[in-house]
Design a protein around this motif. Structure first.
Motif, PDB file in Angstrom:
ATOM      1  N   SER A 247      91.514  13.275  80.998  1.00  0.00           N
ATOM      2  CA  SER A 247      91.289  12.895  79.596  1.00  0.00           C
ATOM      3  C   SER A 247      91.105  14.133  78.719  1.00  0.00           C
ATOM      4  O   SER A 247      91.634  14.199  77.602  1.00  0.00           O
ATOM      5  N   ALA A 248      90.364  15.104  79.222  1.00  0.00           N
ATOM      6  CA  ALA A 248      90.179  16.351  78.474  1.00  0.00           C
ATOM      7  C   ALA A 248      91.520  17.059  78.269  1.00  0.00           C
ATOM      8  O   ALA A 248      91.772  17.631  77.197  1.00  0.00           O
ATOM      9  N   LEU A 249      92.384  17.021  79.266  1.00  0.00           N
ATOM     10  CA  LEU A 249      93.705  17.641  79.134  1.00  0.00           C
ATOM     11  C   LEU A 249      94.568  16.910  78.105  1.00  0.00           C
ATOM     12  O   LEU A 249      95.334  17.534  77.371  1.00  0.00           O
ATOM     13  N   VAL A 250      94.423  15.583  78.024  1.00  0.00           N
ATOM     14  CA  VAL A 250      95.158  14.822  77.005  1.00  0.00           C
ATOM     15  C   VAL A 250      94.687  15.241  75.616  1.00  0.00           C
ATOM     16  O   VAL A 250      95.499  15.518  74.720  1.00  0.00           O
ATOM     17  N   VAL A 251      93.386  15.305  75.424  1.00  0.00           N
ATOM     18  CA  VAL A 251      92.835  15.696  74.121  1.00  0.00           C
ATOM     19  C   VAL A 251      93.281  17.115  73.764  1.00  0.00           C
ATOM     20  O   VAL A 251      93.723  17.375  72.637  1.00  0.00           O
ATOM     21  N   ARG A 252      93.187  18.020  74.716  1.00  0.00           N
ATOM     22  CA  ARG A 252      93.582  19.417  74.475  1.00  0.00           C
ATOM     23  C   ARG A 252      95.069  19.537  74.149  1.00  0.00           C
ATOM     24  O   ARG A 252      95.450  20.288  73.247  1.00  0.00           O
ATOM     25  N   SER A 253      95.902  18.798  74.858  1.00  0.00           N
ATOM     26  CA  SER A 253      97.344  18.895  74.603  1.00  0.00           C
ATOM     27  C   SER A 253      97.701  18.348  73.219  1.00  0.00           C
ATOM     28  O   SER A 253      98.536  18.924  72.521  1.00  0.00           O
ATOM     29  N   HIS A 254      97.056  17.259  72.811  1.00  0.00           N
ATOM     30  CA  HIS A 254      97.300  16.723  71.471  1.00  0.00           C
ATOM     31  C   HIS A 254      96.825  17.704  70.397  1.00  0.00           C
ATOM     32  O   HIS A 254      97.498  17.876  69.374  1.00  0.00           O
ATOM     33  N   ALA A 255      95.692  18.343  70.618  1.00  0.00           N
ATOM     34  CA  ALA A 255      95.179  19.314  69.650  1.00  0.00           C
ATOM     35  C   ALA A 255      96.114  20.516  69.540  1.00  0.00           C
ATOM     36  O   ALA A 255      96.389  21.002  68.439  1.00  0.00           O
ATOM     37  N   ARG A 256      96.622  20.990  70.665  1.00  0.00           N
ATOM     38  CA  ARG A 256      97.548  22.131  70.657  1.00  0.00           C
ATOM     39  C   ARG A 256      98.838  21.781  69.927  1.00  0.00           C
ATOM     40  O   ARG A 256      99.359  22.555  69.139  1.00  0.00           O
ATOM     41  N   ARG A 257      99.354  20.584  70.193  1.00  0.00           N
ATOM     42  CA  ARG A 257     100.579  20.153  69.504  1.00  0.00           C
ATOM     43  C   ARG A 257     100.348  20.041  68.000  1.00  0.00           C
ATOM     44  O   ARG A 257     101.170  20.467  67.199  1.00  0.00           O
ATOM     45  N   ALA A 258      99.218  19.472  67.610  1.00  0.00           N
ATOM     46  CA  ALA A 258      98.912  19.341  66.179  1.00  0.00           C
ATOM     47  C   ALA A 258      98.814  20.719  65.522  1.00  0.00           C
ATOM     48  O   ALA A 258      99.308  20.918  64.407  1.00  0.00           O
ATOM     49  N   ALA A 259      98.202  21.679  66.212  1.00  0.00           N
ATOM     50  CA  ALA A 259      98.086  23.033  65.658  1.00  0.00           C
ATOM     51  C   ALA A 259      99.465  23.670  65.496  1.00  0.00           C
ATOM     52  O   ALA A 259      99.737  24.330  64.480  1.00  0.00           O
ATOM     53  N   LEU A 260     100.333  23.493  66.480  1.00  0.00           N
ATOM     54  CA  LEU A 260     101.682  24.054  66.388  1.00  0.00           C
ATOM     55  C   LEU A 260     102.483  23.411  65.254  1.00  0.00           C
ATOM     56  O   LEU A 260     103.207  24.100  64.526  1.00  0.00           O
ATOM     57  N   LEU A 261     102.342  22.115  65.092  1.00  0.00           N
ATOM     58  CA  LEU A 261     103.060  21.445  64.006  1.00  0.00           C
ATOM     59  C   LEU A 261     102.523  21.847  62.633  1.00  0.00           C
ATOM     60  O   LEU A 261     103.291  21.977  61.676  1.00  0.00           O
ATOM     61  N   ARG A 262     101.204  22.051  62.533  1.00  0.00           N
ATOM     62  CA  ARG A 262     100.629  22.546  61.272  1.00  0.00           C
ATOM     63  C   ARG A 262     101.198  23.924  60.942  1.00  0.00           C
ATOM     64  O   ARG A 262     101.585  24.199  59.805  1.00  0.00           O
ATOM     65  N   ARG A 263     101.272  24.769  61.961  1.00  0.00           N
ATOM     66  CA  ARG A 263     101.814  26.125  61.761  1.00  0.00           C
ATOM     67  C   ARG A 263     103.287  26.061  61.364  1.00  0.00           C
ATOM     68  O   ARG A 263     103.726  26.810  60.491  1.00  0.00           O
ATOM     69  N   LEU A 264     104.037  25.165  61.959  1.00  0.00           N
ATOM     70  CA  LEU A 264     105.450  25.003  61.609  1.00  0.00           C
ATOM     71  C   LEU A 264     105.586  24.590  60.146  1.00  0.00           C
ATOM     72  O   LEU A 264     106.430  25.126  59.419  1.00  0.00           O
ATOM     73  N   ARG A 265     104.758  23.648  59.697  1.00  0.00           N
ATOM     74  CA  ARG A 265     104.800  23.222  58.294  1.00  0.00           C
ATOM     75  C   ARG A 265     104.468  24.380  57.362  1.00  0.00           C
ATOM     76  O   ARG A 265     105.075  24.527  56.314  1.00  0.00           O
ATOM     77  N   GLU A 266     103.496  25.207  57.764  1.00  0.00           N
ATOM     78  CA  GLU A 266     103.147  26.356  56.935  1.00  0.00           C
ATOM     79  C   GLU A 266     104.305  27.337  56.820  1.00  0.00           C
ATOM     80  O   GLU A 266     104.541  27.897  55.764  1.00  0.00           O
ATOM     81  N   LEU A 267     105.020  27.552  57.905  1.00  0.00           N
ATOM     82  CA  LEU A 267     106.095  28.532  57.924  1.00  0.00           C
ATOM     83  C   LEU A 267     107.392  28.031  57.332  1.00  0.00           C
ATOM     84  O   LEU A 267     108.130  28.797  56.711  1.00  0.00           O
TER      85      LEU A 267
END
Length: 160
Positions: A134-154
Motif C-alpha cells: 500500500s505504501a508503494l502504491v501511494v508513493r508511486s502515485h505521488a511520484r507520477r503526480a510530481a512528474l506530471l506537474r513538472r511536465l505541465r510547468e515545462l
C-alpha cells in the motif's frame, strides 16, 4: 528559415531520450521472465499433482498462475512502450503487488482457518506485506503526480 514544423519541448525530449532507460529495460525483462517462469513452474506443478485435488488447491494454483501472468504481461507491456511513461509503470507495478499481496494473504488465512491452525501469524505477516504494498502504491502515485506537474510547468501540456 526552413519549412520543417516546429517541435514542442516534449517532442524534443522524446527524440533525444531513449524509449526506456537501461534500468527500466532490466526491470521489464526481469518481470517478464519471472512471470513466465512462475507460470511454467506453477502450471507444471498443478498439472503433475497426482489424484483429484481439493477445490481450494485448484483455486490457489489458479491464483498464483494469474499473479504470474500479470507480472509477465506487465513486463511485456513495459518492453513495448515507445513513449515517456511518467512513472505509469511504477503505478501499475505497485497495484499488481498490492492485489497479489491481498489475494495471497486472504488465501493463506483461509487455509490456516480451514486447518484449524492459528490465523494470527499468517494474518499479521500478510497485513505487514499489504501495508508495504500500500505504501508503494501511494508513493508511486505521488511520484507520477510530481512528474506530471513538472511536465505541465515545462511544456504547458498535460500527459495522462
Amino acid at each position: 528559415m526552413t519549412d520543417e514544423p516546429r517541435l514542442s519541448a516534449q517532442e524534443m525530449i522524446e527524440r533525444l531520450a531513449p524509449t526506456l532507460s537501461r534500468a527500466t529495460r532490466i526491470r521489464a525483462v526481469t518481470a517478464l521472465l519471472a512471470g513466465v517462469a512462475g507460470v511454467v513452474f506453477v502450471g507444471t506443478l498443478w498439472w503433475s499433482e497426482p489424484g483429484p485435488l481439493p477445490g481450494r488447491t485448484h483455486v490457489a494454483f489458479g491464483l498464483f498462475t494469474v499473479i504470474c501472468l500479470a507480472w509477465a504481461a506487465y513486463g511485456g507491456w513495459l518492453l513495448t512502450r515507445k513513449v515517456a511513461l511518467f512513472a505509469t509503470d511504477r503505478v501499475v507495478a505497485a497495484w499488481i503487488g498490492l492485489v497479489a499481496s491481498l489475494a495471497t494473504t486472504a488465501a493463506v488465512v483461509f487455509v490456516a482457518a480451514q486447518r484449524g491452525a492459528g490465523v494470527g501469524l499468517p494474518l499479521g505477516a500478510g497485513l505487514l506485506i499489504v501495508a508495504v504494498a500500500s505504501a508503494l502504491v501511494v508513493r508511486s502515485h505521488a511520484r507520477r503526480a510530481a512528474l506530471l506537474r513538472r511536465l505541465r510547468e515545462l511544456t504547458g501540456r498535460d500527459e495522462r
